[in-house]
Design an enzyme around this catalytic site. Structure first.
Site, short mmCIF file in Angstrom:
data_model
loop_
_atom_site.label_atom_id
_atom_site.label_comp_id
_atom_site.label_asym_id
_atom_site.label_seq_id
_atom_site.Cartn_x
_atom_site.Cartn_y
_atom_site.Cartn_z
N LYS A 141 5.33 -2.84 4.09
CA LYS A 141 4.99 -1.26 2.94
C LYS A 141 3.29 -1.39 2.49
CE LYS A 141 9.18 0.14 2.21
NZ LYS A 141 10.46 0.66 1.10
N ARG A 176 0.11 0.99 0.42
CA ARG A 176 -0.30 2.04 -0.02
C ARG A 176 -0.48 3.41 0.73
NH1 ARG A 176 -6.50 -0.10 -2.00
NH2 ARG A 176 -6.85 -0.79 0.07
N VAL A 235 5.03 0.81 7.76
CA VAL A 235 5.29 0.06 8.83
C VAL A 235 6.30 -0.15 9.59
CG1 VAL A 235 3.85 -1.54 10.64
CG2 VAL A 235 3.12 -0.74 9.02
N ASP A 291 -12.77 -3.77 4.24
CA ASP A 291 -11.45 -4.36 3.87
C ASP A 291 -10.91 -5.37 4.12
OD1 ASP A 291 -9.29 -4.39 1.81
OD2 ASP A 291 -8.01 -3.11 3.07
#
Length: 506
Positions: free
Chosen positions: A216, A218, A222, A336
């Site tokens: 999980k 933001r 998945v 990221d």
């Protein structure tokens, strides 16, 4: 009410000249019971009386005394002896015998509210109110749904493509039903990275069997799913994160993007359940999970460390590379990069995932294709120039150098778990001993930019050649001056040379 009547009576008695506290027995006078006289009686030339007061508790309180003749107006039926419309008070006067007000009974009972009966009009009124509220809820819900769809269509008209426009990029024929997923992708995409054929993508959400949630974030959830007898990973975005879904699909469908060290894209689809739309991103499934999860559970040896580090650098170098030609690939920066966005494959190598924040360099216009949204990279992995907001957003190399800084932190995480025979440290996130578990931008800025701190490199790493090389690479990724940092391609070549000494092939 009782006290008001008492005061009135007291005043009347004194005005009339009757003294209830000191009665004088005279011929022709009437003797009465008095509630507040010392001898419990009074004398008068008028009437005896008793006042009954109904208290809130339901009990009745009597008050007894006497009236003088000169206040009895008119004499046949004096006003002072007449009852008012107050249902909680009653007065009774008498003058036929002495103490005639002694045994007067309570003249009324406690008034009780009559039960309210429901008639047809009451039922119709209540039903009308409930029906009105129901209709109001329905109208508000339909209005909200219409507004939501209108806003979405307006965004699409302003140039934000919908699902169909994204999926229309695959125009290759459909393969047979028993063709393995990897073969279908290799035969139909020719390395373009556009995933499965169009017809498969448009129906894949209805064909995949979701098995369990494996993560999980933001963005949403998945899932591990099954399709055509093979496991796949399904990243389901919430509708409010539509831009991130679209951006990641758009990046994955970049020509020539497919690479062994990048998470394999299979398809993108949407699933409308009537009230909201699920946005699906289907990719390869790797049972070892993320690098973060893997390092939490297992240590690695020097061979495994170099294999992981080299594969990550190889994937990042491919992302950063600008391939020229009609079917070339633009340079892409991740923005990221962290251990949670890197997956560990079954052969021990890694694949970079989560391209939702990636940016592309458009060489034809010499511009950076960056999507502005509210998301930023993970604070713990942000480069100094990002924390200080001094990064040049118009210069693409700035984003690549920020990726390299984050890569150095990932290498530090891997090196801590490297067991050279004398044990290894427990897994920790970078700067675990310098900032809180969920640091703010200001927390990281103080440590990284003001105090210029970096994760601690133990001295014992210098006694191992592989760890010594990794330490040197980390430091050259962490430079405060972004222009002095190594490139991903230089890091790849250094690690490849190191791996060659151990007969490593990646």
């Amino acid at each position: 009410m009782f006290y008001i009547l008492f005061v009135v009576c007291w005043c009347l008695c004194h005005v009339s000249g009757v003294n209830p506290l000191n009665p004088e027995t005279k011929e022709g006078l009437l003797r009465c019971v008095c509630s507040d006289c010392p001898s419990n009686e009074c004398v008068t030339d008028g009437y005896c009386y008793v006042i009954f007061t109904l208290e809130k508790s339901g009990e009745t309180t009597p008050y007894k005394n006497c009236f003088a003749r000169d206040i009895l107006i008119p004499p046949p039926r004096p006003f002072i002896c007449q009852n008012t419309k107050d249902p909680n008070s009653h007065i009774h006067c008498c003058g036929d015998s002495d103490f005639c007000n002694e045994d007067i009974k309570v003249p009324f009972v406690i008034p009780q509210e009559e039960p309210r009966e429901w008639n047809l009009w009451h039922i119709i009124l209540v039903a009308s109110i409930l029906l009105f509220l129901l209709l109001a809820i329905i109208v508000i819900s339909l209005g909200w749904l219409w507004h939501h769809r209108k806003q979405r269509n307006r965004r699409l008209r302003r140039g934000f493509p919908d699902v169909e426009s994204v999926l229309d990029r695959s125009e290759v024929p459909l393969m047979g039903p028993h063709t393995p997923i990897r073969d279908v992708i290799e035969l139909t995409s020719s390395g373009s990275g556009s995933g499965l054929p169009l017809l498969v993508q448009r129906s894949i959400a209805r064909q995949i069997q979701l098995i369990e949630i494996i993560g999980k974030g933001r963005f949403g959830e998945v899932w591990r799913g099954r399709w055509r007898g093979e496991y796949v990973a399904v990243k389901i975005f919430s509708s409010r994160d539509e831009r991130s879904w679209f951006r990641e699909v758009e990046i994955y469908q970049t020509v020539m993007l497919r690479h062994d060290n990048l998470l394999g894209f299979i398809a993108a689809d949407n699933k409308d359940n009537g009230t909201w739309t699920q946005l699906w991103l289907v990719t390869d499934y790797h049972e070892n999970g993320s690098l973060f999860d893997y390092l939490m559970r297992y240590p690695v040896d020097t061979v495994g460390m170099i294999r992981m580090a080299l594969s990550i650098a190889t994937g990042l170098a491919h992302l950063h590379m600008d391939i020229m030609g009609n079917k070339g690939k633009p340079a892409i920066a991740h923005r990221d990069l962290k251990s949670k966005n890197i997956l560990v494959k079954s052969n021990g190598t890694c694949a970079i995932a989560d391209l939702g924040l990636a940016v592309r360099y458009e060489s034809a216009t010499d511009s950076v294709d960056i999507v502005h949204n509210n998301r930023v990279g993970t604070k713990r992995y942000l480069a100094p120039e990002c924390l200080e907001e001094s990064i040049n957003m118009n210069h693409f190399d700035s984003f690549k150098r920020a990726d390299v800084y984050a890569l150095g932190l990932v290498y530090w995480e891997i090196a801590r778990r490297c067991n050279t025979g004398g044990g290894c440290e427990e897994y920790q996130l970078p700067y675990y001993d310098m900032v809180p578990n969920d640091p703010t931008i200001e927390d990281m800025r103080k440590v990284v930019c003001i105090y210029k701190q970096r994760p601690i490199i133990p001295n014992k790493w210098q006694s191992c050649e592989e760890l010594r090389v990794m330490s040197k690479l980390m430091k050259e990724c962490w430079y405060q001056n972004a222009a002095a940092r190594l490139t991903a391609l230089r890091i790849k070549k250094t690690l490849a040379n190191l791996g060659a000494h151990d007969d490593l092939k990646c």
